[in-house]
Design an enzyme around this catalytic site. Structure first.
Site, PDB file in Angstrom:
ATOM      1  N   GLU B  50      36.428  30.864  43.167  1.00 16.82           N
ATOM      2  CA  GLU B  50      37.663  30.510  42.461  1.00 16.82           C
ATOM      3  C   GLU B  50      38.528  29.531  43.246  1.00 16.82           C
ATOM      4  O   GLU B  50      39.287  28.756  42.659  1.00 16.82           O
ATOM      5  CB  GLU B  50      38.461  31.766  42.117  1.00 16.82           C
ATOM      6  CG  GLU B  50      37.839  32.622  41.009  1.00 16.82           C
ATOM      7  CD  GLU B  50      36.850  33.652  41.530  1.00 16.82           C
ATOM      8  OE1 GLU B  50      36.475  33.567  42.724  1.00 16.82           O
ATOM      9  OE2 GLU B  50      36.450  34.536  40.753  1.00 16.82           O
ATOM     10  N   PHE B 112      41.081  49.269  38.074  1.00 13.59           N
ATOM     11  CA  PHE B 112      39.990  48.469  38.631  1.00 13.59           C
ATOM     12  C   PHE B 112      40.321  46.981  38.510  1.00 13.59           C
ATOM     13  O   PHE B 112      40.701  46.511  37.455  1.00 13.59           O
ATOM     14  CB  PHE B 112      38.682  48.785  37.900  1.00 13.59           C
ATOM     15  CG  PHE B 112      37.531  47.940  38.387  1.00 13.59           C
ATOM     16  CD1 PHE B 112      37.091  48.033  39.707  1.00 13.59           C
ATOM     17  CD2 PHE B 112      36.908  47.029  37.537  1.00 13.59           C
ATOM     18  CE1 PHE B 112      36.046  47.248  40.166  1.00 13.59           C
ATOM     19  CE2 PHE B 112      35.854  46.241  37.993  1.00 13.59           C
ATOM     20  CZ  PHE B 112      35.426  46.345  39.311  1.00 13.59           C
ATOM     21  N   GLN B 113      40.198  46.275  39.602  1.00 19.72           N
ATOM     22  CA  GLN B 113      40.474  44.842  39.679  1.00 19.72           C
ATOM     23  C   GLN B 113      41.891  44.476  39.251  1.00 19.72           C
ATOM     24  O   GLN B 113      42.115  43.443  38.623  1.00 19.72           O
ATOM     25  CB  GLN B 113      39.443  44.035  38.881  1.00 19.72           C
ATOM     26  CG  GLN B 113      38.065  44.131  39.526  1.00 19.72           C
ATOM     27  CD  GLN B 113      37.085  43.102  39.015  1.00 19.72           C
ATOM     28  OE1 GLN B 113      37.129  42.708  37.859  1.00 19.72           O
ATOM     29  NE2 GLN B 113      36.191  42.671  39.891  1.00 19.72           N
ATOM     30  N   LYS B 162      44.156  41.967  29.318  1.00 21.11           N
ATOM     31  CA  LYS B 162      42.985  41.902  28.461  1.00 21.11           C
ATOM     32  C   LYS B 162      43.310  42.282  27.015  1.00 21.11           C
ATOM     33  O   LYS B 162      42.817  41.646  26.079  1.00 21.11           O
ATOM     34  CB  LYS B 162      41.892  42.827  29.011  1.00 21.11           C
ATOM     35  CG  LYS B 162      40.579  42.682  28.267  1.00 21.11           C
ATOM     36  CD  LYS B 162      39.433  43.360  28.982  1.00 21.11           C
ATOM     37  CE  LYS B 162      38.129  43.078  28.231  1.00 21.11           C
ATOM     38  NZ  LYS B 162      36.972  43.669  28.924  1.00 21.11           N
ATOM     39  N   MET B 474      40.317  18.611  65.505  1.00 26.40           N
ATOM     40  CA  MET B 474      41.771  18.531  65.621  1.00 26.40           C
ATOM     41  C   MET B 474      42.294  19.632  66.533  1.00 26.40           C
ATOM     42  O   MET B 474      43.246  19.438  67.292  1.00 26.40           O
ATOM     43  CB  MET B 474      42.414  18.615  64.229  1.00 26.40           C
ATOM     44  CG  MET B 474      43.875  18.275  64.213  1.00 26.40           C
ATOM     45  SD  MET B 474      44.214  16.669  64.946  1.00 26.40           S
ATOM     46  CE  MET B 474      44.338  15.637  63.494  1.00 26.40           C
TER      47      MET B 474
END
Ligand SMILES: Cc1ncc(C[n+]2csc(CCOP(=O)(O)OP(=O)(O)O)c2C)c(N)n1
Ligand SMILES: [Mg+2]
Lengths: 161, 577
Positions: B50, B112-113, B162, B474
Site C-alpha cells: 500500500e 478484526f483489522q 463496510k 548520505m
C-alpha cells in the site's frame, strides 16, 4: 503573553481532536480549553487560553484557520472583552482559616451550593485571577477538590466574532 | 435505480474524472472492488504494497497535476499507506485516499483489522472524513476532491465502513459544486500588497528570486519565466521547485540550500531583497536562521497564509496563487524603471566562477556525478526523473538541469526512501509517451522493490539508474564529517545481484562497472522502449555531496569539494540535524 482565542467550528465529531491535536503537534501550549454547542446547533464554540509571543499567536491563529472545519478564529485579548471562568470547589475549613466563610463568600460574590457536616461546596465565577485569589484565601489543606471550566469569553459591545 | 454504497462511490469517482486508482484489496473493501470490476472507465493498478500505491498515485499527481487516487483496506492497509500519505502531505500533492473500515457497529470494538484511520492520519493529511451513512457518500467524495485540489493542495482520506458500501439507496445527482462555509481558500492577492512589493522590487539593488514547489504545483511556470525575464533578476530554485524556471537559462543560478550552488547561497546571503515565490523557508534552505540573509527585506508569496512569517518574518506578505500574483506583479512592473543591477550580476558571476559543482574524476572508479551528466546527455534533458532519498537525490538535482516543471519528481519535505520506484511507475502511467527514469541508491531501492512486479503486470517501462555505492551514502557522509568517521550501520552488506533480481521480475538488468560502459548502457536502456531496465552502476563509495552547508551554518559557510579541510568539527550543531 496570555491569549484567549475564540474558535467557531463545525459541530462534528473529531473537530475537537483536530484542534487539540494541532496544539500538541506544533508545540503550542494550552492552559485551558472549553467547548460547547452554540445557538446554532451545527456550530460549536471553543475558547482556548494559550501563551506565547506575537509570532506564536499569529501561527496559532493561522494554523487554526487552516483546519477545514474551523469557521472563524478571533483573538479576544486583542479587543475589549469579557472573560469568565467557573469553579466548583469542595472545602473543609481548618483552624487556620480563621475568617467567616459566609463573609468571604459575600466578598467574592459567590454561592455556597452544598453543605455537609464537614464540607462546603462553593460555586464561583469570574476572571481567572479572582478565582485564584479566592483559593488563595484558604489554607491549602482545606481545599479538598477543585473543578474548573476554564475560561470562556465574548467581545464587549455590539461587535460579533 | 437503487445502488449500494460501493457502486455510488465508483459512480462518484467516475464523475470526478478519475482514470486510475492505485490500490490493494482486503475484507473491508470487497464490495468496492466488486463495483470496480463491473465497470471499465477506471483502471485499477494492483500494487504490491500500500505504500507503493500512495507513492505511485503521488508520482502520477506530480506528473500530470491531476489528483492521485488510492484505495486500501482497513487496518494494515491504511497503516501501510501512511508513509505515502505523509510524503504527499509534506509536498502539497493532491491525493484522495479511500480506506475501507470495519462495519459501523463494530467500530471501537477492536474488531478484526480495525484501526482508527481518521485518528492515525489526522496529522498528516489536509483533511479526513469518516462516512457514517450511505447518504453522505456523494457529498463526501465531492468535498474530498475539492479540498485536495484547491488552495494549497494535499491528501484527503475518506474512511468508509463496510456496511456503508453494502447498504442501498436511490442514486442521486452528483453535486456539480460544493460550498463550505469553513473552507474558502484565498486566491486573489490584495492590490495594496502587489503595489508595495512592486515598489520594493523596483528599488532593490541586490535582488534575488527564490522559487519553490508552489511555482510547480500552482502551474505558474509561464508567469515565472515572464516575470524573471522582465526583471532580469537572478533566480534560484528549491529542490521542490526545479524546472519551473529553466535550469539551463542564464538567469538561473541553480538550487539553493544545504547542497545548493555557491552562487545561489552567496547571492541569498548578500541580497537586499528576497522574493520568495511558493517557497516556505524550510530549514534545509535557510541553514542557521539567525544568520540567514542578514541584509534582506522579504516579499513572501504563498497560497497558504500559515507559511508566511512562520520561519522568517515577511516584510511584504502576499497571500494568493503564485500564478495570479505573478501576473499582477508583471502588470504592475511592466513599465517600471528598475535599478541598474549590473554590479550585482558581476558579483554573482565571480561566484559562478568558483564552479562549485566541479568534481575530480578518479581513474578506475565511476563518479556518481558523471552518471547524472551522461544521463542528462542521453535523455537530452527531457526525461521525467524520479528519485529516492540520499546522495543520489542531491546529485540528480544538481547535475540534471530541468527546463520544464513536473519533470523532477522527488520527496523533498518528508525525504522518504522508497519513493522513487513507485513514483516512477505512477509518472509513466500519467505520461506513457515520456521517458521516465528513476535515480536511486542500493539502499532506497530495497525499500519498495516489490513494485517491480506491478511494473511488469501493467507494462510501465521505466529506467532505473541505481547509483550503487554500497553505502547509505548520505548517512556515511554525515558520519565522515561530523562523527569522526565512525560508520555506524551505514555500510550495506549482502546486497542482492540487482541484474538477476531485475531479470527474475521479468525485466532487463545491466551491470556497469567501468566508466567506458556507462554511456552505452544508458543508451541501450533507453532503446528498450517497452522494457523496464535496471542499470546497476557501481559508483565511488567515498564520494560526498558538495557544496554543503553544515547544520548550524550560514549560507556563506559552505564546504566546497576538494576542500575537506574546511570541515571544523566544533562549529557543527548536532542538534540542528
Ligand atoms: C524511510 C527512510 N528511512 C531512513 C532515512 C534516512 N536516510 C536518508 S538518506 C539515507 C541513505 C540512503 O541510501 P541510498 O539509497 O543507498 O542512497 P545514497 O545516499 O547512498 O545515494 C538514509 C538511511 C530516510 N530518508 N528514509
Ligand atoms: Mg547508497
Amino acid at each position: 503573553m496570555r491569549h484567549i482565542i475564540s474558535v467557531v467550528l463545525e459541530n462534528e465529531t473529531g473537530a475537537l481532536s483536530r484542534v487539540s491535536g494541532l496544539f500538541s503537534q506544533r508545540g503550542f501550549n494550552i492552559e485551558s480549553l472549553t467547548v460547547a454547542q452554540t445557538n446554532d446547533p451545527s456550530l460549536s464554540r471553543m475558547t482556548i487560553v494559550s501563551t506565547g509571543d506575537d509570532r506564536v499567536l499569529e501561527q496559532i491563529v493561522k494554523q487554526l484557520n487552516k483546519l477545514i472545519e474551523v469557521v472563524k478564529v478571533s483573538d479576544l485579548t486583542s479587543q475589549d472583552h469579557i472573560e469568565r471562568d467557573l469553579m466548583l470547589v469542595k472545602i473543609s475549613p481548618t483552624k487556620k482559616d480563621n475568617f467567616d466563610l459566609k463573609q468571604l463568600v459575600d466578598v467574592f460574590s459567590c454561592k455556597i451550593v452544598d453543605v455537609t457536616d464537614s464540607t462546603y461546596t462553593i460555586e464561583i465565577s469570574g476572571k481567572t485571577k479572582k478565582i485564584n485569589a479566592f483559593l488563595d484565601a484558604f489554607d491549602p489543606t482545606s481545599i479538598l477538590e477543585v473543578s474548573r471550566t476554564g475560561v470562556t469569553g465574548i467581545s464587549r459591545g455590539k461587535k460579533l466574532i | 435505480m437503487k445502488l449500494n454504497g460501493a457502486e455510488i462511490l465508483i459512480d462518484c469517482l467516475q464523475k470526478e474524472g478519475v482514470e486510475h486508482i492505485f490500490g490493494y484489496p482486503g475484507g473491508a473493501t470487497l464490495h468496492i472492488y466488486d463495483a470496480l470490476e463491473a465497470q471499465e472507465e477506471i483502471i485499477h493498478v494492483l500494487v504490491r504494497h500500500e505504500q507503493g500505491a500512495a507513492h505511485a498515485a503521488d508520482g502520477y499527481a506530480r506528473t500530470n497535476g491531476k489528483p492521485g487516487v488510492v484505495l486500501v483496506t482497513s487496518g494494515p492497509g491504511i497503516t501501510n499507506a501512511v508513509t505515502g500519505i505523509a510524503t504527499a502531505n509534506m509536498d502539497s500533492i493532491p491525493m484522495v485516499v479511500i480506506s475501507g473500515q470495519v462495519p459501523s457497529p463494530l467500530i471501537g470494538n477492536d474488531a478484526f483489522q480495525e484501526v482508527d484511520a481518521v485518528g492515525i492520519t489526522r496529522s498528516c493529511v489536509k483533511h479526513n472524513f469518516l462516512i457514517k451513512d450511505i447518504s453522505e457518500v456523494a457529498i463526501t467524495v465531492k468535498k474530498a476532491f475539492h479540498i485536495a485540489t484547491t488552495g494549497r493542495p494535499g491528501p484527503v482520506v475518506i474512511d468508509i465502513p463496510k456496511d456503508v458500501t453494502i447498504n442501498q439507496m436511490e442514486l442521486e445527482e452528483y453535486p456539480e459544486t460544493v460550498k463550505m462555509r469553513s473552507y474558502k481558500p484565498t486566491t486573489k492577492a490584495s492590490n495594496r500588497q502587489i503595489k508595495k512589493a512592486s515598489e520594493l522590487i523596483a528599488n532593490s539593488q541586490r535582488p534575488i528570486l527564490y522559487s519553490g514547489g508552489g511555482s510547480v504545483i500552482g502551474n505558474a511556470s509561464k508567469e515565472l519565466r515572464e516575470f524573471t525575464r522582465l526583471l532580469g533578476f537572478p533566480i534560484t530554485q528549491t529542490l521542490m521547485g526545479l524546472g519551473a524556471y529553466p535550469g539551463t537559462d542564464e538567469l538561473s543560478i541553480g538550487m539553493l540550500g544545504m547542497h545548493g550552488t555557491y552562487e545561489a547561497n552567496m547571492a541569498m546571503h548578500d541580497s537586499d531583497c528576497v522574493v520568495a515565490i511558493g517557497a516556505r523557508f524550510d530549514d534545509r534552505i535557510t541553514g542557521n536562521l539567525a544568520k540567514f540573509c542578514p541584509s534582506a527585506k522579504f516579499i513572501h508569496i504563498d497560497i497558504d497564509p500559515s507559511q508566511i512569517s512562520k520561519n522568517v518574518v515577511a516584510d511584504i506578505p502576499i497571500v494568493g496563487q503564485t500564478k495570479q500574483v505573478l501576473q499582477a506583479l508583471i502588470e504592475e512592473l511592466k513599465d517600471e524603471k528598475l535599478e541598474d543591477i549590473s554590479k550585482w550580476w558581476s558579483q554573482i558571476n565571480t561566484w559562478r566562477e568558483v564552479d562549485s559543482l566541479a568534481y575530480k574524476k578518479k581513474p578506475g572508479v565511476i563518479k556518481p556525478q558523471t552518471v547524472i551528466e551522461i544521463l542528462y546527455e542521453v535523455t537530452k534533458g527531457e526525461a521525467i526523473v524520479t528519485s529516492d532519498v540520499g546522495q543520489h537525490q542531491m546529485w540528480a538535482a544538481q547535475y540534471y538541469l530541468f527546463d520544464e516543471p513536473r519533470r523532477w519528481i522527488n520527496s523533498g519535505g518528508l525525504g522518504t526512501m522508497g519513493f522513487g520506484l513507485p513514483a516512477a511507475m505512477g509518472a509513466k502511467i500519467a505520461m506513457p509517451d515520456k521517458d521516465v527514469v528513476c535515480v536511486t541508491g542500493e539502499g532506497s531501492i530495497q525499500m519498495m522493490l516489490q513494485e517491480l512486479s506491478t511494473m511488469l503486470q501493467y507494462k510501465t517501462p521505466v529506467k532505473i539508474v541505481n547509483l550503487n555505492n554500497r553505502y547509505l551514502g548520505m548517512v556515511r557522509q554525515w558520519q565522515e564529517f561530523f562523527y569522526e568517521k565512525r560508520y555506524a550501520m551505514s555500510y550495506m552488506d549482502a546486497l542482492p545481484d540487482f541484474v538477476k533480481l531485475a531479470e527474475s521480475y521479468g525485466h532487463v538488468g545491466i551491470l556497469v562497472e567501468k566508466e567506458a560502459d556507462l554511456k552505452p548502457a544508458l543508451i541501450e536502456s533507453l532503446k528498450q522502449k517497452d522494457r523496464t531496465v535496471f542499470v546497476d552502476i557501481i559508483t565511488d563509495p567515498n564520494e560526498n555531496v558538495f557544496p554543503m552547508i553544515p547544520a548550524g551554518g550560514a549560507h556563506c559557510d559552505m564546504l566546497l569539494a576538494g576542500r575537506d579541510d574546511m570541515v571544523s568539527k566544533d562549529e557543527t550543531d548536532f542538534n540542528a540535524v
